[in-house]
Design a protein around this motif. Structure first.
Motif: not given
Length: 190
Positions: A1, A45, A48-49
């Motif tokens: 990422m 993750a 973040w999403q």
């Protein structure tokens, strides 16, 4: 990422002393992420999403960012796919207290005592569709740029201003290096 497509396409891993992409993945990516708990990575993750600042305003990003009153520093990364300068500039412009600066190449306006009222809209380059705003002593002036260039890239506009294409009004992080090197000047510093 975080690695841009250009990073891989242009072989930038070589500048970091990796012989090939396999070496980069094995030595850096696996070396960095391999020691981390996979559950922590999944949790990051997930956060973040779901990190949507507009959730409390019914999905209205402009309304959410207009609520921001804290001082902020925006640091976009030119060749990064998650926080590119064009996104940062567009979102920073929605934050009420974000400092905007009006810049031009030295000599574009021979009169150094120019005021916002003196600006010719045809010499003003647009960052998106946003009108320019000036405020002094309680008086507000709005100007709709009508220059020959319009862009969502503050970097492109700063480069165009250096070339003498016109004046720009952009978030303060654009053009700061050009101002330091005197390729651009701030028209209305106060």
């Amino acid at each position: 990422m975080g690695w841009s497509t250009e990073f891989f396409q242009q072989g930038r891993h070589k500048a970091l002393s990796f012989t090939d992409m396999d070496h980069f993945v094995d030595a850096f990516m696996c070396g960095y992420f391999g020691s981390m708990d996979p559950n922590n990575l999944l949790r990051m993750a997930w956060k973040w999403q779901r990190g949507d600042v507009s959730r409390d305003t019914g999905g209205d990003l402009a309304a959410a960012l207009a609520r921001v009153t804290a001082k902020m520093l925006v640091m976009p990364i030119t060749h990064e796919m998650f926080f590119p300068p064009s996104d940062c500039a567009r979102e920073a412009a929605l934050v009420i207290g974000f400092p905007l600066v009006t810049l031009a190449a030295p000599g574009l306006f021979p009169d150094t005592q120019i005021s916002p009222h003196d600006l010719d809209p045809a010499l003003c380059l647009a960052l998106g569709n946003r009108p320019w705003k000036f405020s002094r002593n309680g008086e507000e002036l709005r100007l709709q740029p009508q220059g020959r260039l319009r862009s969502n890239s503050g970097t492109f506009l700063a480069q165009s201003a250096v070339a003498g294409a016109g004046a720009i009004q952009v978030p303060s992080y654009y053009g700061s290096q050009d101002c330091a090197k005197r390729r651009l000047i701030q028209l209305f510093p106060d």
